[in-house]
Design a protein around this motif. Structure first.
Motif, mmCIF file in Angstrom:
data_model
loop_
_atom_site.group_PDB
_atom_site.id
_atom_site.type_symbol
_atom_site.label_atom_id
_atom_site.label_comp_id
_atom_site.label_asym_id
_atom_site.label_seq_id
_atom_site.Cartn_x
_atom_site.Cartn_y
_atom_site.Cartn_z
ATOM 1 N N ARG A 34 0.835 -1.202 0.000
ATOM 2 C CA ARG A 34 0.000 0.000 0.000
ATOM 3 C C ARG A 34 0.874 1.258 0.000
ATOM 4 O O ARG A 34 1.874 1.322 0.704
ATOM 5 N N THR A 42 -8.003 2.774 -3.480
ATOM 6 C CA THR A 42 -7.028 1.703 -3.685
ATOM 7 C C THR A 42 -5.815 2.333 -4.352
ATOM 8 O O THR A 42 -5.921 2.915 -5.434
ATOM 9 N N HIS A 43 -4.679 2.259 -3.679
ATOM 10 C CA HIS A 43 -3.425 2.771 -4.246
ATOM 11 C C HIS A 43 -2.310 1.862 -3.743
ATOM 12 O O HIS A 43 -1.861 1.965 -2.599
ATOM 13 N N ILE A 44 -1.908 0.964 -4.609
ATOM 14 C CA ILE A 44 -0.914 -0.039 -4.269
ATOM 15 C C ILE A 44 0.241 0.063 -5.258
ATOM 16 O O ILE A 44 0.022 0.273 -6.461
ATOM 17 N N GLU A 80 -8.260 -6.506 -4.772
ATOM 18 C CA GLU A 80 -8.850 -5.310 -4.165
ATOM 19 C C GLU A 80 -10.269 -5.043 -4.671
ATOM 20 O O GLU A 80 -10.900 -4.079 -4.270
ATOM 21 N N TYR A 87 -9.579 0.349 -13.275
ATOM 22 C CA TYR A 87 -8.442 0.801 -12.483
ATOM 23 C C TYR A 87 -7.372 1.322 -13.431
ATOM 24 O O TYR A 87 -7.441 1.127 -14.640
ATOM 25 N N GLY A 111 -11.048 2.368 -7.183
ATOM 26 C CA GLY A 111 -11.978 2.584 -6.083
ATOM 27 C C GLY A 111 -12.735 3.887 -6.149
ATOM 28 O O GLY A 111 -13.527 4.196 -5.273
#
Length: 119
Positions: A34, A42-44, A80, A87, A111
């Motif tokens: 993350r 969601t930011h991975i 996710e 995305y 997200g």
């Protein structure tokens, strides 16, 4: 040398377990964790375990490893549950494009609506 861990690289330190990160996936060649400053729900980040300065250098030197990073980005999106809404996978390459850690990495963002331009 490309591919070798760099003592001053934050992401190499994460790979080595010297710096903590919230790891969500790990393979033999990649780590996904993350982002500490998320720009979307969601930011991975997905990184190769081997050090390459940026996405262009990675792709030229190790196309199979670049494919591993992209494959894992898709797996992260599925895990996710953002894959069916959509995305974004972003590689910032160079300081002028916003790259702040010079170890190739993909941002997986989702997200929320991700209209262009990003932000």
């Amino acid at each position: 040398m490309a591919g070798e861990p760099q003592a001053d690289c934050l992401f190499c330190k994460i790979v080595a377990g010297e710096v903590p990160a919230t790891v969500v996936r790990e393979t033999g060649t990649t780590v996904a964790f993350r982002d500490i400053n998320p720009q979307a729900p969601t930011h991975i980040l997905v990184i190769p375990k081997a050090h390459y300065r940026d996405a262009a250098v990675l792709a030229a030197a190790e196309p199979g490893l670049a494919a591993d990073v992209l494959r894992e980005a898709g797996a992260v999106a599925a895990d996710e549950k953002v894959d069916d809404r959509g995305y974004r996978i972003i590689f910032n390459t160079g300081a002028g494009a916003g790259q702040t850690v010079f170890h190739a990495h993909a941002h997986v963002l989702g997200g929320r609506g991700l209209d262009w331009p990003p932000g």
